[in-house]
Design a protein around this motif. Structure first.
Motif, short mmCIF file in Angstrom:
data_model
loop_
_atom_site.label_atom_id
_atom_site.label_comp_id
_atom_site.label_asym_id
_atom_site.label_seq_id
_atom_site.Cartn_x
_atom_site.Cartn_y
_atom_site.Cartn_z
N ASN A 114 0.83 -1.20 0.00
CA ASN A 114 0.00 0.00 0.00
C ASN A 114 0.87 1.26 0.00
O ASN A 114 1.82 1.37 0.77
N HIS A 115 0.52 2.19 -0.88
CA HIS A 115 1.14 3.51 -0.91
C HIS A 115 0.00 4.52 -0.85
O HIS A 115 -1.17 4.13 -0.82
N SER A 116 0.33 5.81 -0.84
CA SER A 116 -0.72 6.82 -0.88
C SER A 116 -0.28 7.99 -1.75
O SER A 116 0.78 8.58 -1.56
N VAL B 31 4.02 13.35 -3.13
CA VAL B 31 4.71 12.46 -2.20
C VAL B 31 3.92 11.18 -2.01
O VAL B 31 2.76 11.08 -2.41
N CYS B 32 4.56 10.19 -1.37
CA CYS B 32 3.85 9.02 -0.90
C CYS B 32 3.49 9.29 0.56
O CYS B 32 4.35 9.67 1.35
N ALA B 33 2.22 9.12 0.91
CA ALA B 33 1.76 9.48 2.25
C ALA B 33 1.42 8.25 3.09
O ALA B 33 0.60 8.31 3.99
N GLU B 34 2.04 7.12 2.74
CA GLU B 34 1.77 5.89 3.51
C GLU B 34 3.12 5.21 3.70
O GLU B 34 3.80 4.93 2.70
N LEU B 35 3.49 4.94 4.95
CA LEU B 35 4.78 4.30 5.21
C LEU B 35 4.81 2.95 4.48
O LEU B 35 3.98 2.08 4.76
N CYS B 36 5.73 2.81 3.49
CA CYS B 36 5.68 1.64 2.62
C CYS B 36 6.98 0.87 2.57
O CYS B 36 7.13 -0.05 1.77
N GLY B 37 7.93 1.23 3.42
CA GLY B 37 9.19 0.49 3.44
C GLY B 37 10.37 1.42 3.57
O GLY B 37 10.20 2.63 3.79
N GLY C 118 12.43 2.81 1.60
CA GLY C 118 12.64 3.93 0.69
C GLY C 118 11.46 4.89 0.62
O GLY C 118 11.37 5.72 -0.28
N HIS C 119 10.54 4.80 1.58
CA HIS C 119 9.32 5.61 1.58
C HIS C 119 9.61 7.11 1.42
O HIS C 119 8.98 7.80 0.63
N ALA C 120 10.61 7.59 2.19
CA ALA C 120 10.89 9.03 2.19
C ALA C 120 11.34 9.52 0.82
O ALA C 120 11.15 10.68 0.48
N GLY C 121 11.93 8.63 0.02
CA GLY C 121 12.42 9.05 -1.30
C GLY C 121 11.38 8.92 -2.39
O GLY C 121 11.66 9.17 -3.55
N MET C 122 10.17 8.54 -2.02
CA MET C 122 9.13 8.27 -3.03
C MET C 122 8.40 9.56 -3.39
O MET C 122 7.21 9.71 -3.14
N VAL C 123 9.13 10.49 -3.98
CA VAL C 123 8.56 11.79 -4.33
C VAL C 123 8.50 11.94 -5.84
O VAL C 123 9.23 11.26 -6.56
CU1 CUA Z 1 5.18 4.40 -1.01
CU2 CUA Z 1 5.47 5.34 1.13
#
Ligand code: CUA
Length: 348
Positions: A176-178, A211-217, A219-224
């Motif tokens: 899941n991502h957001s 951005v990705c607004a769901e903690l997904c692993g 590399g979440h912070a770099g998912m822009v």
């Molecule tokens: Cu995809 Cu956080």
């Protein structure tokens, strides 16, 4: 609790709440010009969400000030004073009118907030028939955008026409991502095996951050991703140019320089370090410096080229010791794959 410790407790609570209240008061003023922030809505849909936000904040803040104010007033006005009375003061129990009031007033406030939320949600669901569709596919840790009408795909770069409602069909390839572009819209989950739809209309040319607004692993912070809104004619021109560029590159054959560009545009940089590519400093996956030499030693009987090709097409086929099965299948054409392999082979 006796009055003095209670007063201290109340004072402490007020002091703790003060910075929050101060921050709430200051934020809108300082952030109107800043980019990635819900306080600078740039679409009618984001404006509706922002209006609902302020409506809720004003009501909540009024209740907070009223309740805390009465608490402080009572604590000071009715505190124990010298000389301490020798008899217990008169005790009061029950007040029907007051009790009715503090049940009915909060109920009315909640009903009001509920109504405003439902109205905003319904307004956000209204989508004109000529909406333009863009497919969004999230993966660890990048965003792929596809423009089905011209069969064009980009990664971490989203171009939008202004003056036209765009419907995003959002899904995920793994977890899941957001999907969230704070200035343009609310957020919506990207869930594997499911398509969620979100619509909004950009009204002015600009650049924004998604951005990705769901903690997904890891590399979440770099998912822009970068969002560019431009007039429809320019948008069509961009589509044509990008597509022509992709076709020309495909015709030119494998090229390590193109591999570098793909390494950025496919989002590899957010997980891998590779000195040859500026900005590639991800820590999630193996460091790829020197991989062209190492590749030949990984799997017995596989040449460096075979190993790299397989690693890109089927990332779970061989896991580098110390790393989990995190790398997703990255959509790539045959010629893109050839250029990526050429880039990695050149890392001696
Ligand atoms: Cu995809 Cu956080």
């Amino acid at each position: 609790m006796s009055p003095v410790p209670r007063l201290l407790a109340v004072t402490r609570r007020m002091l703790l709440a003060a910075p929050v209240a101060a921050a709430m008061a200051v934020l809108p003023a300082t952030s109107a010009s800043a980019q990635p922030w819900v306080f600078a809505p740039a679409t009618p849909q984001a404006q509706q969400i922002t209006d609902l936000f302020w409506f809720t904040v004003v009501i909540s803040a009024s209740v907070f000030v009223l309740v805390e104010g009465l608490l402080i007033y009572s604590s000071l006005r009715f505190r124990r004073r010298a000389p301490v009375p020798s008899v217990e003061p008169p005790q009061i129990h029950g007040n029907t009118r007051l009790e009715m009031m503090w049940a009915i007033v909060p109920a009315l406030i909640l009903i009001g907030l509920f109504g405003a939320s439902v109205r905003t949600m319904a307004a956000l669901q209204e989508v004109p028939a000529d909406a333009y569709t863009i497919e969004v596919r999230a993966r660890q840790f990048a965003w792929d955008f596809r423009y089905p009408d011209v069969d064009l795909q980009t990664t971490n770069e989203l171009y939008l026409p202004i003056g036209r409602t765009v419907t995003f069909e959002i899904t995920s390839q793994d977890v899941n991502h957001s999907f969230w572009i704070p200035n343009l819209s609310g957020k919506l989950d990207a869930i594997p095996g499911r398509v969620n739809r979100l619509s909004f209309q950009a009204t002015e040319a600009g650049q924004y951050r998604g951005v990705c607004a769901e903690l997904c692993g890891a590399g979440h912070a770099g998912m822009v991703f970068r969002v560019v809104t431009l007039p429809e004619a320019d948008f069509r021109q961009w589509q044509q140019n990008t597509k022509a560029g992709v076709q020309a590159a495909a015709a030119a054959g494998p090229d390590p320089e193109r591999g570098k560009a793909l390494f950025v545009s496919k989002g590899c940089v957010s997980c891998h370090t590779l000195s040859a590519v500026p900005g590639a400093n991800g820590q999630v996956g193996p460091n790829l410096d020197g991989v062209g030499t190492r590749a030949a030693t990984r799997v017995p009987g596989e040449s460096a080229e075979q190993y790299l090709r397989q690693s890109l097409q089927d990332p779970q086929a061989f896991l580098v010791p110390g790393y989990g099965p995190l790398m997703p299948q990255i959509p790539m054409t045959d010629d893109e794959l050839a250029s990526m392999v050429a880039l990695l082979l050149a890392q001696k």
